[in-house]
Motif scaffolding. Structure first.
Motif, PDB file in Angstrom:
ATOM      1  N   MET A  98       0.849  -1.189   0.000  1.00 39.76           N
ATOM      2  CA  MET A  98       0.000   0.000   0.000  1.00 39.76           C
ATOM      3  C   MET A  98       0.890   1.247   0.000  1.00 39.76           C
ATOM      4  O   MET A  98       1.857   1.316   0.747  1.00 39.76           O
ATOM      5  CB  MET A  98      -0.873  -0.020   1.250  1.00 39.76           C
ATOM      6  CG  MET A  98      -2.236   0.536   1.006  1.00 39.76           C
ATOM      7  SD  MET A  98      -3.255   0.555   2.492  1.00 39.76           S
ATOM      8  CE  MET A  98      -3.976  -1.061   2.441  1.00 39.76           C
ATOM      9  N   SER A  99       0.551   2.203  -0.815  1.00 37.80           N
ATOM     10  CA  SER A  99       1.331   3.442  -0.885  1.00 37.80           C
ATOM     11  C   SER A  99       0.835   4.423   0.174  1.00 37.80           C
ATOM     12  O   SER A  99      -0.260   4.255   0.729  1.00 37.80           O
ATOM     13  CB  SER A  99       1.185   4.064  -2.271  1.00 37.80           C
ATOM     14  OG  SER A  99      -0.078   4.685  -2.403  1.00 37.80           O
ATOM     15  N   PRO A 100       1.611   5.466   0.430  1.00 35.01           N
ATOM     16  CA  PRO A 100       1.131   6.504   1.342  1.00 35.01           C
ATOM     17  C   PRO A 100      -0.171   7.159   0.851  1.00 35.01           C
ATOM     18  O   PRO A 100      -0.957   7.663   1.648  1.00 35.01           O
ATOM     19  CB  PRO A 100       2.267   7.532   1.370  1.00 35.01           C
ATOM     20  CG  PRO A 100       3.479   6.763   0.960  1.00 35.01           C
ATOM     21  CD  PRO A 100       2.985   5.699   0.019  1.00 35.01           C
ATOM     22  N   VAL A 101      -0.406   7.122  -0.445  1.00 33.41           N
ATOM     23  CA  VAL A 101      -1.636   7.707  -1.005  1.00 33.41           C
ATOM     24  C   VAL A 101      -2.850   6.860  -0.653  1.00 33.41           C
ATOM     25  O   VAL A 101      -3.907   7.381  -0.299  1.00 33.41           O
ATOM     26  CB  VAL A 101      -1.524   7.857  -2.543  1.00 33.41           C
ATOM     27  CG1 VAL A 101      -2.851   8.283  -3.150  1.00 33.41           C
ATOM     28  CG2 VAL A 101      -0.422   8.830  -2.896  1.00 33.41           C
ATOM     29  N   THR A 102      -2.707   5.547  -0.731  1.00 32.74           N
ATOM     30  CA  THR A 102      -3.857   4.671  -0.511  1.00 32.74           C
ATOM     31  C   THR A 102      -3.940   4.109   0.907  1.00 32.74           C
ATOM     32  O   THR A 102      -4.908   3.420   1.228  1.00 32.74           O
ATOM     33  CB  THR A 102      -3.839   3.509  -1.526  1.00 32.74           C
ATOM     34  OG1 THR A 102      -2.610   2.776  -1.362  1.00 32.74           O
ATOM     35  CG2 THR A 102      -3.972   4.034  -2.948  1.00 32.74           C
ATOM     36  N   ALA A 103      -2.942   4.371   1.754  1.00 28.35           N
ATOM     37  CA  ALA A 103      -2.962   3.866   3.128  1.00 28.35           C
ATOM     38  C   ALA A 103      -4.206   4.357   3.876  1.00 28.35           C
ATOM     39  O   ALA A 103      -4.785   3.625   4.675  1.00 28.35           O
ATOM     40  CB  ALA A 103      -1.692   4.277   3.860  1.00 28.35           C
TER      41      ALA A 103
END
Length: 139
Positions: free
Chosen positions: A1-6
């Protein structure tokens, strides 16, 4: 998971309400410029900071200089009660437009903040009024 989708995105209805509210409170330089170019504006463009000398040097076309600290019911009596005020200041580093918007709202006046202020206007390469009419990213 990226920081955008976390952190998951909120439901679309919440996003819709959020962004609608922002557009009810804010406008941007391009929309103000388009409105000014289209003819007499249906709002008062309010330069909410600085000295009279600074205003004479550079301001947005058609703007009225009324620093936030001088906004009073008596001064606003020159405009009908339903007049929309669009306030701006130097730019993102300045809170003069926020102070003006708060004061106008406290006095029962409709108000929107123009995002970017003078800096945003210059970044859009829009022409200024006043003695220094240059644009092009100069602030």
């Amino acid at each position: 998971m990226s920081p955008v989708t976390a952190m998951p995105a909120c439901p679309p209805a919440i996003a819709r309400d959020h962004f609608r509210r922002r557009l009810e409170l804010e406008t941007d330089c391009a929309d103000v410029a388009a409105a000014l170019e289209a003819g007499p504006p249906d709002f008062v463009l309010l330069h909410a900071v600085g000295s009279a000398a600074a205003f004479r040097r550079r301001h947005l076309p058609g703007a009225v200089h009324l620093p936030h600290r001088l906004i009073t019911a008596e001064r606003l009596a020159a405009w009908p009660a339903d007049t929309l005020f669009v306030v701006y200041c130097a730019g993102p580093h300045c809170n003069g437009a926020d102070r003006a918007a708060l004061r106008l709202a406290e006095l029962g006046r409709p108000v929107k903040l123009m995002l970017g202020g003078l800096s945003g206007w210059a970044d859009e390469d829009l022409a200024f009024a006043g003695e220094d009419q240059s644009g092009g990213g100069q602030s």
